[in-house]
Structures are given as structure tokens and as C-alpha cells.
Design an enzyme around this catalytic site. Structure first.
Site, PDB file in Angstrom:
ATOM      1  N   ASN A   9       0.468  -1.013  -0.062  1.00 58.19           N
ATOM      2  CA  ASN A   9      -0.073   0.087   0.014  1.00 58.19           C
ATOM      3  C   ASN A   9       0.758   1.240   0.047  1.00 58.19           C
ATOM      4  OD1 ASN A   9      -1.874   1.961   0.586  1.00 58.19           O
ATOM      5  ND2 ASN A   9      -1.945   1.614   2.804  1.00 58.19           N
ATOM      6  N   TRP A  10       0.826   1.857  -0.465  1.00 59.97           N
ATOM      7  CA  TRP A  10       1.895   3.011  -0.876  1.00 59.97           C
ATOM      8  C   TRP A  10       1.064   4.579  -0.716  1.00 59.97           C
ATOM      9  CZ3 TRP A  10       4.427   2.865  -7.193  1.00 59.97           C
ATOM     10  CH2 TRP A  10       5.233   1.579  -6.667  1.00 59.97           C
ATOM     11  N   LYS A  11       0.286   4.345  -0.378  1.00 59.39           N
ATOM     12  CA  LYS A  11      -0.493   5.438   0.231  1.00 59.39           C
ATOM     13  C   LYS A  11      -0.635   6.440  -0.809  1.00 59.39           C
ATOM     14  CE  LYS A  11       0.169   4.026   4.629  1.00 59.39           C
ATOM     15  NZ  LYS A  11      -0.106   3.514   6.023  1.00 59.39           N
ATOM     16  N   HIS A  95      -9.648   0.661   4.780  1.00 60.55           N
ATOM     17  CA  HIS A  95      -7.929   0.797   5.707  1.00 60.55           C
ATOM     18  C   HIS A  95      -8.542   2.213   6.671  1.00 60.55           C
ATOM     19  CE1 HIS A  95      -4.146   1.903   6.261  1.00 60.55           C
ATOM     20  NE2 HIS A  95      -3.969   1.433   5.574  1.00 60.55           N
ATOM     21  N   GLU A  97      -6.706   4.517   7.735  1.00 59.62           N
ATOM     22  CA  GLU A  97      -6.668   5.600   7.428  1.00 59.62           C
ATOM     23  C   GLU A  97      -7.973   6.380   6.986  1.00 59.62           C
ATOM     24  OE1 GLU A  97      -3.286   5.132   4.959  1.00 59.62           O
ATOM     25  OE2 GLU A  97      -1.821   4.643   7.495  1.00 59.62           O
ATOM     26  N   GLU A 165      -5.153  -5.471  10.610  1.00 60.73           N
ATOM     27  CA  GLU A 165      -4.356  -4.280  11.091  1.00 60.73           C
ATOM     28  C   GLU A 165      -4.849  -3.659  11.862  1.00 60.73           C
ATOM     29  OE1 GLU A 165      -2.532  -3.128   6.836  1.00 60.73           O
ATOM     30  OE2 GLU A 165      -3.998  -2.362   6.824  1.00 60.73           O
ATOM     31  N   GLY A 171       2.572   1.983  10.743  1.00 60.44           N
ATOM     32  CA  GLY A 171       3.156   3.071  10.537  1.00 60.44           C
ATOM     33  C   GLY A 171       3.970   3.362  11.881  1.00 60.44           C
ATOM     34  N   SER A 208       2.916  -2.939  10.410  1.00 58.78           N
ATOM     35  CA  SER A 208       4.991  -2.153  10.382  1.00 58.78           C
ATOM     36  C   SER A 208       5.072  -3.811  10.078  1.00 58.78           C
ATOM     37  CB  SER A 208       4.921  -2.502  12.127  1.00 58.78           C
ATOM     38  OG  SER A 208       4.910  -0.708  12.308  1.00 58.78           O
TER      39      SER A 208
HETATM   40  C1  PEP Z   1      -0.872   0.052   5.931  1.00 59.64           C
HETATM   41  O1  PEP Z   1      -1.436   1.161   5.646  1.00 59.64           O
HETATM   42  O2  PEP Z   1      -1.473  -0.708   5.694  1.00 59.64           O
HETATM   43  C2  PEP Z   1      -0.009  -0.707   6.474  1.00 59.64           C
HETATM   44  C3  PEP Z   1       0.167  -1.585   6.929  1.00 59.64           C
HETATM   45  O3  PEP Z   1       1.210   0.236   7.274  1.00 59.64           O
HETATM   46  P1  PEP Z   1       3.072   0.215   7.794  1.00 59.64           P
HETATM   47  O4  PEP Z   1       3.594  -0.853   7.063  1.00 59.64           O
HETATM   48  O5  PEP Z   1       4.089   0.904   7.393  1.00 59.64           O
HETATM   49  O6  PEP Z   1       2.503  -0.290   9.418  1.00 59.64           O
END
Ligand code: PEP
Length: 249
Positions: A9-11, A95, A97, A165, A171, A208
Site C-alpha cells: 500500500n503506497w498510500k 483502510h 486511515e 491491521e 506506521g 509495520s
Molecule cells: C498499511 O498502511 O496498511 C500499513 C500496514 O502500513 P505500515 O506497514 O507502514 O505499518
């Protein structure tokens, strides 16, 4: 069907040149394995360009969000049909976010899930508890509600994946412990078994995940892949995670 799905997931990161460079490096990987599917979810603006660049049987493309209507007066939105028309196969829905910054509710997320599945996209539905939920012993309750409401009306699961998640692990550099991941994935798997009968829905872990911890996490039972944010922007790290999955096959 592949054994693992490793999804990036590049966001809201990368300009088009940077996106092409990362994609080239991933696409050029020598040791692709059909047991492990590689998926990247770049920003909307890059998907059409990247689908010209890659062999979609090596690297699948996904979007990070979608609108549920097929077309119309929804300024700034992107539909399932638009995604499909540029070679996009997957979409991430719900997600954390999007839930927290854009106020996406389980009801809105459900509309997106149902319509994306109906349109023929593969859906990764994200669920996860906040730190407060976990500390107050409400993790399973929150996940059950997200699953129940998010999957309302869904009957066909062939194109459905779930990403667990924990919000507090996204993050932040904090990962859930193996016990937490194992217990929670088991809970989700039991829910899906009850809801859909004999299910084949992959459950990804996200939060992470990186080159160092990927193998341990991916070896936990009921973990069928990863949704990776930060580390997916570094080809070396993402390929190392991909390779950890191959080693477990
Ligand atoms: C995500 O945004 O879905 C995610 C898991 O981010 P990160 O790996 O940076 O924690």
C-alpha cells in the site's frame, strides 16, 4: 490459487517517475513464484501507466480506495469501472486511515465492498482495533462489528480478502506480538467459517511488517499474506518480504 498474497500500500507517496522505478525493480525480480502473488497499490494517477509497464501475471495492480457508484456527479471520485478499465484488479477498502481521516463508516465501506465485488474487482477489506479498543478488551467485539457490517449482503467470497491491521501498529514501528496475531487471525477465520461455511478467504496481516519480521509473522497459522505500507516503497525490503513468503511455501 497462490498460497500467500504480498500486497504493498503506497498510500499518497511517489510521483510517476518514482513509481515506475520501484515497479521496474519489483517486476525484474528473478525468483517469482506462483505460490506467492505480488500486488502493488499505487496512487490512482499511476495505475494506468504502470499497467502498461508490467506483466500483470507477475505483479498485480490495486487501488487504495474507490467510490461505490459506477459513474455520475461525484466530483473527485473514481469508480470500479474506471479502475478495471486501466488494468486494476484489486481494491483496498476500509483502510483505517480512510476510516479515521475521511470518516468512512462500516455502512459506507459495505456499499463499496458489495459494489466492487459485483463489478469484478478483488477486494481487500481492512479491519482493525485501536489501542484503546485493545486495552479495554474490545478487540474481538470491534472486529466482529467491522466484519458483520462490512460484509453485509456478500455471498460470493472468491474475490474477497481480509486485512487485519491493528491501528496502533500501522506506521508506528510497533507490531502485534505473535500471540496477538495468532489469536486474532484465528478469531477472524472462525468468524468467516461461520459466516460463509467452508471458506478460502485469505487473511493478511498489516502493521509495520518489514524485511526483519516478515518470516515470523507469515509463519503464524491463519496468516495468508501481508499488507505492507512503509516497507513496500523500498523494493529491496518488499522483495525480501516476498521472498520470506516463498521460503515458507
Ligand atoms: C498499511 O498502511 O496498511 C500499513 C500496514 O502500513 P505500515 O506497514 O507502514 O505499518
Amino acid at each position: 490459487m497462490s498460497k500467500y498474497l504480498i500486497a504493498g500500500n503506497w498510500k499518497m507517496n511517489t510521483n510517476l517517475d518514482e513509481a515506475k522505478k520501484i515497479t521496474d525493480e519489483l517486476h525484474g525480480y528473478k525468483d517469482f513464484d506462483s505460490e506467492v502473488e505480488m500486488l502493488i497499490c499505487p496512487p490512482f494517477t499511476h495505475i494506468g501507466f504502470l499497467s502498461e509497464l508490467v506483466d500483470l501475471s507477475r505483479v498485480s495492480l490495486g487501488a487504495q480506495n474507490v467510490h461505490y457508484e459506477p459513474k455520475g456527479a461525484y466530483t473527485g471520485e473514481i469508480s470500479n469501472e474506471m479502475l478495471l478499465s486501466v488494468g486494476c484488479e484489486y481494491v483496498i477498502i476500509g483502510h483505517s486511515e480512510r476510516r479515521s481521516y475521511f470518516n468512512e463508516t462500516n455502512e459506507l465501506i459495505n456499499k463499496k465492498v458489495v459494489n466492487s465485488l459485483n463489478a469484478g474487482l478483488r477486494v481487500i477489506l481492512c479491519i482493525g482495533e485501536t489501542l484503546e479498543d485493545r486495552e479495554s478488551g474490545n478487540t474481538n467485539k470491534v472486529l466482529e462489528e467491522q466484519l458483520t457490517k462490512g460484509l453485509l449482503g456478500v455471498e460470493e467470497t472468491i474475490n474477497l480478502k481480509i486485512a487485519y491491521e491493528p491501528v496502533w501498529a500501522i506506521g508506528t514501528g510497533k507490531t502485534a506480538t505473535s500471540e496477538q496475531i495468532s489469536e486474532t487471525h484465528k478469531f477472524i477465520s472462525n468468524f468467516l467459517n461461520l459466516r460463509f461455511g467452508d471458506n478460502i478467504i485469505k487473511i493478511l496481516y498489516g502493521g509495520s511488517m518489514n524485511a526483519e519480521n516478515a518470516k515470523d509473522i507469515l509463519s503464524i497459522s491463519n496468516v495468508n499474506g501481508g499488507l505492507i505500507g512503509g516497507a513496500s516503497l523500498k523494493p529491496e525490503s518488499f522483495l525480501s518480504i516476498y521472498n520470506s513468503a516463498i521460503e515458507l511455501c
